[in-house]
Design an enzyme around this catalytic site. Structure first.
Site, PDB file in Angstrom:
ATOM      1  N   ASP A  72       0.821  -1.210   0.000  1.00 14.42           N
ATOM      2  CA  ASP A  72       0.000   0.000   0.000  1.00 14.42           C
ATOM      3  C   ASP A  72       0.860   1.267   0.000  1.00 14.42           C
ATOM      4  O   ASP A  72       1.482   1.596   1.008  1.00 14.42           O
ATOM      5  CB  ASP A  72      -0.898  -0.033   1.235  1.00 14.42           C
ATOM      6  CG  ASP A  72      -1.793   1.186   1.358  1.00 14.42           C
ATOM      7  OD1 ASP A  72      -2.030   1.851   0.326  1.00 14.42           O
ATOM      8  OD2 ASP A  72      -2.251   1.471   2.480  1.00 14.42           O
ATOM      9  N   ASP A 259      -2.036   5.746  -5.217  1.00  8.05           N
ATOM     10  CA  ASP A 259      -2.275   4.863  -4.074  1.00  8.05           C
ATOM     11  C   ASP A 259      -2.588   3.455  -4.561  1.00  8.05           C
ATOM     12  O   ASP A 259      -3.682   3.186  -5.051  1.00  8.05           O
ATOM     13  CB  ASP A 259      -3.425   5.419  -3.235  1.00  8.05           C
ATOM     14  CG  ASP A 259      -3.695   4.598  -1.987  1.00  8.05           C
ATOM     15  OD1 ASP A 259      -2.923   3.647  -1.716  1.00  8.05           O
ATOM     16  OD2 ASP A 259      -4.675   4.895  -1.286  1.00  8.05           O
TER      17      ASP A 259
END
Length: 471
Positions: A72, A259
């Protein structure tokens, strides 16, 4: 190290997905390494799970304890469930770290709490060796989660999260794993890169490269843009266009982040509404929005035509205070409802932006108010997807992000997500509403949909992002 993609966190959609698990034996992995490998980089091959996010295996401790984690770029901590997680149901369905079984474990014990968009976790810090592919990061501080406060974690395919953001947003100021990879000289170049294969039938779902870039997975040269703020991988994005027409929202620039932990493309509600209207996506019908257009549309039009500052229009109508929230109630009865609900202020501000954009295109008042009224029907539910007719995909417009003064276009096939098969096929808009207030916002989030179309380089050494068409 094999990775998989995590499906979207919605029970109804999960039921429609067909889980396809591709098991690579050692011989197949060695063949991949000989074809794609590099002695200067650690390549992590991805496996497709017919989902929207990616997760893969890492190991912690000696002997190694294996966990599936999300890689992430939107967070910075590494956490996995702890053997001491006794009162949180999700922990019972995932692998748990047992400190006493590791000879390289070092106690820390400092408590912590992390809040994500999909839930929160709490626990305490520990220290141990972490293995990622062929790399072993020594003495890495990570979190043993003792409570997972969301059903999302219960249903998730992954055990924990492997943050690839900057230390500035690391909870407890813990040094991220990537920082230690660089500090311990485990990678030659201070970059990592993602290639996400959107061909769900392909054997290899993509790859994450630590310490380099795989030239086989992009076309041409990367366009680089400098980071504007350390924390997230944040940069300044230019105008956003629908079918080559400007939305007018980001002409002066907008903050954006890349992201890998977000499946869709997220942006301000009023722009996402315009996009979903243009592609025929159905969201939540907002009665408040229609009330604003019906009661105040003419006045908003006249104030804008008279040259009133758009940021002050809703204040003059007593729908917002000078601080941008619901103001003091007017004696006019119809305004009482507006002041009782702060949502009216937000909807008014969106309506002003929509009308202002249409004024620039020299449309008539009747046309503009009718258009804005239709936009109300396309207002999406915050943090939820919007449904679209699958048969309409060939006729939908392209959408374009402007980065470093260059266009980065997504076709309908790239920004629409299909799930299920046959009569159970569902098509989702790849755009999701997400409002971040100033000064940090407005903020766009370019998730897996964008990264699937554009190979992305995260350049830690020179603090920049690079984008090139995926191959």
């Amino acid at each position: 190290m094999a990775l998989k993609r995590r499906p979207l966190d919605r029970d109804t959609l999960n039921a429609m997905r067909i889980a396809r698990k591709l098991e690579m034996d050692r011989e197949a992995r060695n063949a991949l390494q000989s074809n794609y490998g590099s002695p200067d980089a650690d390549i992590v091959y991805l496996k497709d799970y017919l989902g929207a996010q990616y997760y893969g295996e890492i190991s912690i401790g000696t002997p190694p304890q294996t966990f599936s984690v999300i890689f992430d770029t939107g967070s910075s901590n590494l956490w996995v469930p702890s053997s001491k997680c006794l009162f949180s149901i999700p922990c019972y369905f995932h692998s748990k770290y047992v400190a006493r079984k590791s000879s390289t474990y070092t106690a820390n014990g400092k408590s912590c709490h992390i809040k994500y968009g999909s839930g929160s976790i709490s626990g305490f810090f520990s220290q141990d060796n972490v293995e990622i592919g062929d790399l072993v990061v020594k003495d890495q501080v990570f979190i043993e989660a003792t409570r997972e406060g969301s059903i999302s974690f219960l249903l998730a395919k992954f055990d924990g999260i492997f943050g690839l953001g900057f230390q500035e947003i690391s909870v407890g100021n813990a040094t991220p794993v990537w920082y230690n990879m660089v500090e311990q000289e485990l990678v030659k170049e201070e970059v990592f890169s993602f290639w996400l294969n959107r061909n769900t039938s392909a054997e290899v779902g993509g790859e994450l490269v630590f310490g380099g870039v795989d030239e086989k997975h992009y076309k041409g040269k990367h366009t680089y843009v400098p980071l504007t703020e350390k924390g997230y991988w944040q940069f300044n994005m230019g105008d956003f266009l629908i079918n080559n027409y400007s939305t007018g929202f980001c002409v002066g620039g907008c903050a954006a982040i890349v992201d890998s932990g977000t499946s869709l493309l997220a942006g301000p509600t009023h722009v996402i509404t315009e996009i979903n209207h243009a592609i025929g996506a159905e969201g939540v019908i907002s009665n408040e929005c229609k009330d604003i257009v019906t009661q105040y549309g003419d006045m908003i039009w006249e104030l804008l035509v008279d040259g009133v500052d758009p940021s002050k229009v809703c204040t003059q109508l007593n729908l917002c205070s000078v601080y941008g929230s619901a103001g003091i109630e007017s004696v006019v009865e119809r305004e009482s409802k507006a002041h009782a609900d702060p949502l009216f202020c937000t909807v008014c501000q969106m309506t002003v932006i929509w009308i202002q954009n249409q004024l620039k295109q020299a449309q008539t008042k009747e046309y503009v108010l009718d258009y804005v009224n239709k936009l109300c029907n396309s207002l999406p539910s915050p943090n939820q997807e919007s449904i679209i007719d699958c048969d309409s995909i060939p006729n939908l417009p392209n959408v374009t992000f402007t980065i470093a003064d260059k266009p980065f276009t997504l076709t309908p096939e790239q920004y629409i997500m299909k799930t299920g098969e046959g009569f159970a096929t569902v098509c989702l808009s790849g755009f999701m509403a997400f409002d971040v207030p100033p000064p940090r916002g407005p903020l766009w989030i370019l998730g897996d949909i964008f990264m699937g179309a554009y190979h992305t380089v995260f350049d830690y050494g020179d603090l920049q992002l690079g984008f090139a068409k995926s191959a």
